[in-house]
Design an enzyme around this catalytic site. Structure first.
Site, PDB file in Angstrom:
ATOM      1  N   SER A   1       0.827  -1.321  -0.031  1.00 19.14           N
ATOM      2  CA  SER A   1      -0.324   0.193  -0.044  1.00 19.14           C
ATOM      3  C   SER A   1       0.447   1.241  -0.406  1.00 19.14           C
ATOM      4  CB  SER A   1      -0.327  -0.635   1.180  1.00 19.14           C
ATOM      5  OG  SER A   1      -1.691   1.075   1.899  1.00 19.14           O
TER       6      SER A   1
ATOM      7  N   HIS B   1      -1.464  -2.176  -4.160  1.00 17.81           N
ATOM      8  CA  HIS B   1      -2.508  -1.495  -3.285  1.00 17.81           C
ATOM      9  C   HIS B   1      -3.180   0.186  -3.436  1.00 17.81           C
ATOM     10  CE1 HIS B   1      -6.294  -2.306  -0.941  1.00 17.81           C
ATOM     11  NE2 HIS B   1      -6.045  -1.079  -0.304  1.00 17.81           N
TER      12      HIS B   1
ATOM     13  N   ASP C   1      -4.689   3.839  -1.798  1.00 19.94           N
ATOM     14  CA  ASP C   1      -5.436   3.770  -0.838  1.00 19.94           C
ATOM     15  C   ASP C   1      -6.140   5.404  -1.169  1.00 19.94           C
ATOM     16  OD1 ASP C   1      -3.791   2.220   0.994  1.00 19.94           O
ATOM     17  OD2 ASP C   1      -5.806   1.744   0.884  1.00 19.94           O
TER      18      ASP C   1
ATOM     19  N   MET D   1      -8.201   8.256  -0.928  1.00 13.42           N
ATOM     20  CA  MET D   1      -9.027   9.434   0.225  1.00 13.42           C
ATOM     21  C   MET D   1      -9.363  10.028   0.225  1.00 13.42           C
ATOM     22  SD  MET D   1      -7.045   6.786   3.015  1.00 13.42           S
ATOM     23  CE  MET D   1      -5.243   7.443   3.040  1.00 13.42           C
TER      24      MET D   1
ATOM     25  N   HIS E   1      -8.431   0.949  -4.100  1.00 11.78           N
ATOM     26  CA  HIS E   1      -9.990   1.747  -2.606  1.00 11.78           C
ATOM     27  C   HIS E   1      -9.733   2.086  -2.176  1.00 11.78           C
ATOM     28  CE1 HIS E   1      -9.324  -0.022   1.860  1.00 11.78           C
ATOM     29  NE2 HIS E   1     -11.012   0.342   1.173  1.00 11.78           N
TER      30      HIS E   1
ATOM     31  N   MET F   1     -11.741   4.875  -0.764  1.00 10.29           N
ATOM     32  CA  MET F   1     -12.294   4.593   0.271  1.00 10.29           C
ATOM     33  C   MET F   1     -12.771   6.987   0.725  1.00 10.29           C
ATOM     34  SD  MET F   1      -9.070   4.008   2.935  1.00 10.29           S
ATOM     35  CE  MET F   1      -7.944   3.661   1.050  1.00 10.29           C
TER      36      MET F   1
ATOM     37  N   MET G   1     -11.913  -5.094   6.134  1.00 10.76           N
ATOM     38  CA  MET G   1     -11.477  -4.517   6.644  1.00 10.76           C
ATOM     39  C   MET G   1     -10.271  -5.387   8.460  1.00 10.76           C
ATOM     40  SD  MET G   1     -10.049  -2.423   4.382  1.00 10.76           S
ATOM     41  CE  MET G   1      -9.258  -1.021   5.473  1.00 10.76           C
TER      42      MET G   1
ATOM     43  N   ASP H   1      -6.810  -6.349   4.793  1.00 13.01           N
ATOM     44  CA  ASP H   1      -6.219  -5.000   4.806  1.00 13.01           C
ATOM     45  C   ASP H   1      -6.225  -4.604   6.256  1.00 13.01           C
ATOM     46  OD1 ASP H   1      -7.181  -1.423   2.420  1.00 13.01           O
ATOM     47  OD2 ASP H   1      -5.454  -2.803   3.358  1.00 13.01           O
TER      48      ASP H   1
HETATM   49  C1  DX5 Z   1      -6.457   1.605   5.497  1.00 11.67           C
HETATM   50  C2  DX5 Z   1      -5.953   1.517   4.296  1.00 11.67           C
HETATM   51  C3  DX5 Z   1      -4.831   0.560   4.108  1.00 11.67           C
HETATM   52  C4  DX5 Z   1      -3.163   0.874   4.608  1.00 11.67           C
HETATM   53  C5  DX5 Z   1      -2.029  -0.192   5.204  1.00 11.67           C
HETATM   54  O1  DX5 Z   1      -7.165   3.038   5.145  1.00 11.67           O
HETATM   55  O2  DX5 Z   1      -6.577   0.718   3.638  1.00 11.67           O
HETATM   56  O3  DX5 Z   1      -4.492   0.076   2.899  1.00 11.67           O
HETATM   57  O4  DX5 Z   1      -3.114   1.598   4.472  1.00 11.67           O
HETATM   58  O5  DX5 Z   1      -1.612   0.016   5.606  1.00 11.67           O
HETATM   59  P1  DX5 Z   1      -1.184  -1.217   6.405  1.00 11.67           P
HETATM   60  O6  DX5 Z   1      -0.702  -2.070   6.373  1.00 11.67           O
HETATM   61  O7  DX5 Z   1       0.515  -0.098   7.197  1.00 11.67           O
HETATM   62  O8  DX5 Z   1      -2.265  -0.488   7.737  1.00 11.67           O
HETATM   63 ZN    ZN Z   2      -6.717  -0.260   1.500  1.00 11.12          ZN
END
Ligand code: DX5
Ligand code: ZN
Length: 546
Positions: A288, A313, A315, A317, A346, A348, A420, A458
């Site tokens: 990620s 991955h 993320d 946000m 992903h 969010m 999650m 995740d």
């Molecule tokens: C959190 C993300 C994850 C996060 C994972 O909201 O969806 O993908 O970045 O990072 P670690 O492995 O450090 O928890």
């Molecule tokens: Zn994620």
């Protein structure tokens, strides 16, 4: 370049091919697991994505042709055709049986041969070195007739000892057959040993270049690289092309991998349940990139790819659905230009239905939205858009959210479910242990509803938690802090893979013990278990075997 290949479904189909092939070989008590497995992604990329063909109309005029010159890969080839709908998958278990249409080496289909073959098999293989010539004949005829059919042929590196291959190579470039693509299954092993010891083929790239072919090299087990190469080759004019696919013979079953003895040998039937478990236990690692030092995403993608990550991955946000803000489609579009590694997005974000198109255009291969951010109607709409665009659809569930029953009706069209294990919004958070039971519960529900997709873990996944989520059913491991939290990304990923290996071997040992064949299993897998003996607690077992 977005490949629009529904990556996870392809991945699953290729896994199914290996599972079918090993069942057929074990049932027959003979056959070639080595080649069936080294060429699985190659044949999968062709039949499940690239080639124009119709299992409902195998002799369709407009079809592309596949000439399997490496005919001993027959069990894998039949498994691909079965998975593509040419025959019932059950028929693969009749491999090599008297009266079966699935002979040890494929027979070209014709009315006369209908008891020994089935529609879809274009070429009778067996003695090697000939298929490329047949492929050239078809390509030349189609070209002269002004037809658009493309011709693909799979050849082996042991097979490349045959002089006819090189005669054919000259002819193909003479006739400028840009509708012909050869794929070399470069697993560096032939019947009785390693190619470079028996008849060195290297520098193989230079040889084909010297024969005036367009040459591309790929990792033959990274289906995205094969598909990327096949797409680029379509633009090459006046030259035939060859893809040198670097593969591992027997890939998928660790004690068969890269071992000449598994060229043409069947595993004991009693091992099949364990081998099938192993094939379903393959783990994908997805770093990620929001973790570690701020931004510098390009470098993070490059380093993860070099370190052998399977996915990236991403993320996304929006600062509303989650407190933080990260990056958006424009950043992904830029990253897409620098790598063909599959992008696992992903989302969010609030109201994903308003934005999903941007992430499709940006070149994501997997797009996951949160169940908390859309209702069933919106999810169905998003899902439809993703499937139409050839993207693997995913759904994510937060720790505090119960599994919504309405998802059951959509399971056929969901390729991944993120359970999650932290509350979303940041990397580097602590893993929430309670999410393990929830994951196991959801996996039970999904299995009973015939879910075929993946489970993705995740949040807080590292060397300490990976085995737990693996045992709960996860096969895609997102790792932020565990990969980018310290400078040496290479060894961070190696450590995660090692933990994955221990988790898989522990599970297989449990299965062998339950089925009362612990020592027999350890014996068949001794060489690759010795380095793990301490962690697996099998030092005594190994000692007893000696
Ligand atoms: C959190 C993300 C994850 C996060 C994972 O909201 O969806 O993908 O970045 O990072 P670690 O492995 O450090 O928890
Ligand atoms: Zn994620």
């Amino acid at each position: 370049m977005a490949l629009k290949m529904r990556y996870l479904e392809l991945n699953r189909k290729v896994r199914d091919v290996r599972m079918l092939a090993i069942q057929g070989i074990a049932e027959a008590g003979s056959g070639h697991p080595g080649a069936s497995f080294s060429a699985a992604e190659i044949m999968g990329a062709l039949y499940f994505h690239k080639m124009k063909h119709r299992s409902s109309d195998p002799l369709w005029e407009g079809r592309d042709f596949f000439i399997n010159s490496k005919a001993h890969s027959a069990p894998g080839f039949y498994a691909v055709l079965a998975t593509a709908g040419y025959i019932d998958t059950k028929e693969v278990k009749t491999l090599r049986k008297l009266g079966s249409r699935l002979q040890g080496h494929p027979v070209r289909y014709s009315e006369r041969q209908k008891n020994h073959s089935f529609p879809g098999i274009e070429y009778s293989g067996g003695s090697e070195g000939i298929g490329l010539s047949v492929a050239i004949g078809i390509a030349l005829a189609k070209k002269r007739d002004g037809k658009k059919n493309r011709v693909y042929t799979l050849i082996g590196d042991g097979e490349s000892n045959e002089g006819q291959i090189w005669e054919a190579a000259m002819a193909a470039s003479k006739f400028k057959l840009d509708n012909l693509v050869a794929i070399l299954d470069r697993n560096k092993i032939q019947q009785d040993g390693f190619t470079e010891e028996i008849m060195p083929l290297d520098p193989v790239r230079d040889k084909w270049t010297a024969f005036n072919w367009n040459v591309v090299e790929v990792n033959g087990h990274k289906i995205e690289q094969i598909i990327d190469a096949l797409s680029r080759i379509e633009k090459v004019e006046d030259k035939p092309s060859i893809i040198i696919a670097k593969t591992t013979k027997g890939k998928g079953i660790k004690h068969m991998a890269n071992s000449p003895q598994w060229h043409g040998k069947a595993p004991p039937k009693k091992h099949v349940p364990i081998l099938l478990e192993e094939l379903q236990s393959e783990i994908l690692i997805a770093p990620s990139i929001i973790a570690g030092e701020p931004e510098n995403y390009e470098e993070k993608v490059r380093r993860a790819e070099r370190a052998g990550a399977d996915l990236i991955h991403l993320d996304i946000m929006d600062g509303k659905f989650v407190p933080s803000t990260s990056f958006f489609a424009d950043t992904i579009k830029h990253l897409r230009k620098i790598s063909s590694i599959p992008f696992d997005a992903h989302l969010m974000i609030e109201k994903p239905i308003r934005h999903v198109e941007e992430y499709i255009d940006a070149g994501c291969d997997i797009i996951t939205v949160h169940v908390e951010a859309c209702n069933e109607v919106e999810f169905a709409e998003i899902n439809k858009m993703l499937l139409k665009a050839g993207i693997s659809p995913g759904i994510a569930i937060n720790p505090g959210t119960q599994f919504p029953s309405w998802l059951i009706g959509h399971l056929n069209n969901i390729d991944v479910m993120i359970i999650m294990s932290v509350n979303p919004g940041f990397a580097g958070q602590k893993f929430i242990p309670d999410t393990l039971d929830k994951m196991a519960e959801i996996v039970k529900t999904l299995k009973s509803n015939n879910y075929k997709g993946f489970i993705e873990a995740d949040g807080g996944i590292d060397a300490a938690t990976l085995q737990q989520v693996f045992d709960a059913g996860a096969r895609i491991m997102v790792a932020g802090n565990a990969v980018y939290g310290s400078p040496d990304i290479n060894s961070n990923i190696i450590q995660l893979r090692h933990k994955a290996n221990v988790a898989i071997e522990t599970k297989l040992l449990e299965l062998a013990t339950i089925n009362d064949m612990r020592s027999d299993w350890i014996k068949s897998r001794k060489n690759m278990l010795i380095p793990l003996a301490k962690e697996l607690g099998i030092e005594e077992d190994l000692h007893a075997i000696k």
